[in-house]
Design a protein around this motif. Structure first.
Motif, short mmCIF file in Angstrom:
data_model
loop_
_atom_site.label_atom_id
_atom_site.label_comp_id
_atom_site.label_asym_id
_atom_site.label_seq_id
_atom_site.Cartn_x
_atom_site.Cartn_y
_atom_site.Cartn_z
N VAL A 67 0.86 -1.19 0.00
CA VAL A 67 0.00 0.00 0.00
C VAL A 67 0.90 1.25 0.00
O VAL A 67 0.65 2.22 -0.72
CB VAL A 67 -0.98 -0.01 1.20
N ASP A 68 1.96 1.19 0.77
CA ASP A 68 2.90 2.32 0.82
C ASP A 68 3.51 2.58 -0.56
O ASP A 68 3.57 3.73 -1.02
CB ASP A 68 3.99 2.02 1.85
N PRO A 104 3.21 -0.77 16.16
CA PRO A 104 2.72 -2.12 15.88
C PRO A 104 1.42 -2.18 15.07
O PRO A 104 1.19 -3.15 14.36
CB PRO A 104 2.51 -2.72 17.27
N GLY A 105 0.59 -1.16 15.17
CA GLY A 105 -0.68 -1.22 14.41
C GLY A 105 -0.63 -0.26 13.24
O GLY A 105 -1.54 0.54 13.05
N GLN A 106 0.43 -0.37 12.43
CA GLN A 106 0.62 0.72 11.47
C GLN A 106 0.13 0.42 10.06
O GLN A 106 0.33 1.20 9.15
CB GLN A 106 2.07 1.14 11.45
N SER A 107 -0.50 -0.73 9.89
CA SER A 107 -1.07 -1.00 8.56
C SER A 107 -2.49 -0.42 8.51
O SER A 107 -2.96 0.15 9.50
CB SER A 107 -1.08 -2.50 8.31
N VAL A 108 -3.18 -0.59 7.38
CA VAL A 108 -4.49 0.06 7.20
C VAL A 108 -5.48 -0.24 8.34
O VAL A 108 -5.64 -1.39 8.73
CB VAL A 108 -5.13 -0.35 5.85
N GLY A 128 -6.31 4.91 6.38
CA GLY A 128 -4.97 5.45 6.28
C GLY A 128 -4.04 4.44 6.92
O GLY A 128 -4.51 3.49 7.56
N GLN A 129 -2.74 4.62 6.77
CA GLN A 129 -1.84 3.76 7.55
C GLN A 129 -0.68 4.59 8.10
O GLN A 129 -0.01 5.34 7.37
CB GLN A 129 -1.38 2.54 6.78
N ALA A 130 -0.46 4.42 9.40
CA ALA A 130 0.59 5.19 10.07
C ALA A 130 1.94 4.92 9.42
O ALA A 130 2.79 5.81 9.34
CB ALA A 130 0.63 4.84 11.56
N TYR A 131 2.14 3.72 8.92
CA TYR A 131 3.41 3.38 8.28
C TYR A 131 3.75 4.41 7.20
O TYR A 131 4.89 4.86 7.10
CB TYR A 131 3.31 1.98 7.65
N SER A 132 2.74 4.79 6.42
CA SER A 132 3.00 5.72 5.31
C SER A 132 3.04 7.17 5.79
O SER A 132 3.92 7.93 5.37
CB SER A 132 1.91 5.57 4.24
N SER A 133 2.11 7.56 6.68
CA SER A 133 2.15 8.95 7.18
C SER A 133 3.49 9.21 7.84
O SER A 133 4.06 10.30 7.71
CB SER A 133 1.08 9.21 8.24
N TYR A 167 1.50 12.19 12.96
CA TYR A 167 2.04 11.13 13.83
C TYR A 167 0.89 10.47 14.58
O TYR A 167 0.23 11.11 15.39
CB TYR A 167 3.03 11.80 14.80
N TRP A 168 0.63 9.20 14.30
CA TRP A 168 -0.51 8.57 14.99
C TRP A 168 -0.27 7.09 15.31
O TRP A 168 -1.07 6.22 14.97
CB TRP A 168 -1.80 8.78 14.22
N PRO A 169 0.80 6.78 16.06
CA PRO A 169 1.04 5.37 16.39
C PRO A 169 -0.07 4.80 17.27
O PRO A 169 -0.27 3.58 17.29
CB PRO A 169 2.37 5.42 17.16
#
Ligand code: HEM
Length: 469
Positions: A38-39, A335-339, A364-369, A407-409
């Motif tokens: 997705v990224d 840890p919960g950074q996928s969609v 959204g996914q935190a991984y990409s933000s 930033y939203w881990p």
């Protein structure tokens, strides 16, 4: 044909195969590659991407804020897998009223003033952890050890139960069931119905134990509930006894026992491995970035002259470099950074100038933000200094508003993580103890490739911890 040419989502940019149906996303999921693909798609197609017949992903911060801020965009059906015995908990529900109702009982034990009362218990477990590290010899499987530690700490601080895993070295059976449960609830729902039911019919023990993990979870939670007692000596609220004894002052009603047990099960799966994964990645980054380790070690030595003493969380929060290390670790490896799926509400919504009909799943996914180069320069570099600023000659934790918005881990808004204060307390106390007491370096075999994961615990992470003189 319909998906490709006529669906309202056919206007959303996407990898060609994602326009054809749900198999593209499923394929990425079974390869544990969803988050990364997705990224990549954002990089190729821009801030909005179609990822399945009825799903889009967004990577624009205002779009993400709009989706997650309130209750308007409800959680998708994916979360229904996390009910127990058909009963919702505050993780699974998409009903704002029920969410408010259950949060009312669950929130007080997570208040900072209550968590502070758990510090003696946390110190006791961290001293046991230190002894276990010494007993284990120099080479340690840190993920297994952190799993014991995270569950023990959560149990002692907020659940009101003592798992005694670190002390005894014995793993509680629920730890293994967390893995099985996540396979059942996180991965298998992406399979088409016929494939899922075929798997359920195969009489293989390994598969059986995956499908039976949910009911077993409920049993562990019920046992904890039965044993939960008030810790009168410390006047500390624990979640289970708080829920058990809660009486609504307005209605005089108490939460039904079954509901409390379902909620306890939710805390077991939401609170243990999230902390484990965060710890493993942060310690790995420290182990492979000696300059950051040295700076943190010096800051801790200055603040904690006696390594036998483990300071309280407030004192640790006052060490800006420690806070910045944790922030930066969670930026790269939440840890919960996928969609995280939500549903477009009635009336539809426009995102990036594209109309999305009601019922479209959006995420959204935190991984990409967290890897946006325009917001976090050199995004792949573990650099705690990006969160620090010299103010009045003092190094201070500085949260640039643009960085903070992206930033939203722990999620965003009303459905953000209820366990955040506990998780932050644990991360501060554990990382300070590990770094103050041990020298660390990655063991052979632990590298970028071995650590690549969708941020569940399906990765090999072995670090050698050396005790310092
Ligand atoms: C570093 C550790 C942790 C991280 C990064 C984390 C992250 C998150 C995220 C991203 C969400 C939102 C999920 C979504 O929208 O689907 C969430 C929700 C939640 N977390 Fe955590 N979490 C952590 C630790 C914990 C702990 C220790 C607990 C409990 C003891 C916990 C309990 C929950 C619950 C119950 C929810 C659902 C809240 C709701 O929907 O209202 N988490 N967490």
């Amino acid at each position: 044909g319909y998906n490709y040419f006529f669906s309202p989502l056919s206007k959303v940019p996407a990898p060609r195969t994602a326009h054809l149906g749900d198999y593209w996303l499923l394929w990425q999921g079974v390869r544990f590659n969803r988050c990364f693909t997705v990224d990549e798609s954002f990089k190729t197609h821009g801030p909005i991407v179609r990822i399945a017949s009825n799903k889009v992903a967004v990577n624009s911060i205002p779009n993400i804020q709009e989706v997650y801020r309130g209750h308007n965009y409800r959680k998708s059906d994916w979360y229904k897998g996390f009910t127990f015995d058909g009963l919702h908990n505050n993780f699974s529900t998409d009903d704002p009223k029920f969410h408010a109702f259950i949060s009312k009982w669950s929130a007080p034990p997570f208040r900072k003033d209550n968590l502070v009362k758990g510090e003696p218990a946390a110190r006791r477990i961290l001293n046991q952890f230190t002894r276990r590290v010494k007993l284990s010899g120099p080479r340690l499987e840190t993920v297994s050890l952190f799993r014991l530690l995270a569950l023990d700490m959560m149990g002692a601080i907020v659940l009101g139960c003592d798992f005694r895993q670190v002390e005894t070295g014995k793993t509680h059976p629920c730890v293994l069931d967390i893995d099985r449960f996540m396979i059942d609830k996180q991965l298998l729902p992406y399979l088409p119905g016929w494939a899922y039911w075929t798997l359920r019919c195969i009489p293989l023990q390994a598969l059986r134990s995956v499908f039976e993990s949910g009911p077993r979870f409920l049993k562990y939670a019920a046992a904890l509930y039965d044993d939960a007692v008030e810790d009168e000596s410390s006047e500390r609220l624990n979640i289970l006894s708080n829920l058990k004894n809660f009486v609504d002052p307005k209605t005089g009603e108490s939460p039904p026992e079954k509901l409390v047990i379902s909620q306890a099960a939710a805390f077991l799966f939401a609170g243990a491995d999230t902390t484990t994964v965060s710890l493993a990645y942060i310690v790995w980054e420290l182990a492979r970035t000696p300059a950051v380790y040295a700076t943190l070690r010096a800051a801790l030595e200055a603040a904690i002259p006696d390594p036998d003493i483990i300071p309280g969380v407030q004192e640790l929060r006052d060490i800006p470099y420690l806070a910045a290390v944790i922030k930066e670790g969670l930026r790269l490896w939440a840890p919960g950074q996928s969609v995280l799926e939500r549903v477009v509400p009635a009336g539809g919504a426009s995102h990036q100038g594209i109309y999305l009909p009601a019922g479209t799943v959006i995420a959204g996914q935190a991984y990409s933000s967290h890897r946006r180069e325009d917001i976090f320069p050199d995004p792949l570099v573990f650099r705690p200094e990006r969160w620090l600023k010299e103010i009045d000659g003092k190094q201070t934790l500085y949260e640039d508003p643009e960085m903070l918005a992206a930033y939203w881990p722990f999620g965003i808004g009303l459905r953000g993580c209820i366990g955040r204060p506990l998780a932050e307390m644990e991360l501060h106390m554990i990382i300070a103890t590990v770094v103050r007491r041990f020298k660390i370096k990655p063991a052979p075999g632990t590298n970028e490739k071995s650590m690549r994961s969708e941020c569940t615990v399906y990765f090999f992470c072995s670090l050698t911890l050396y005790q310092t003189s």
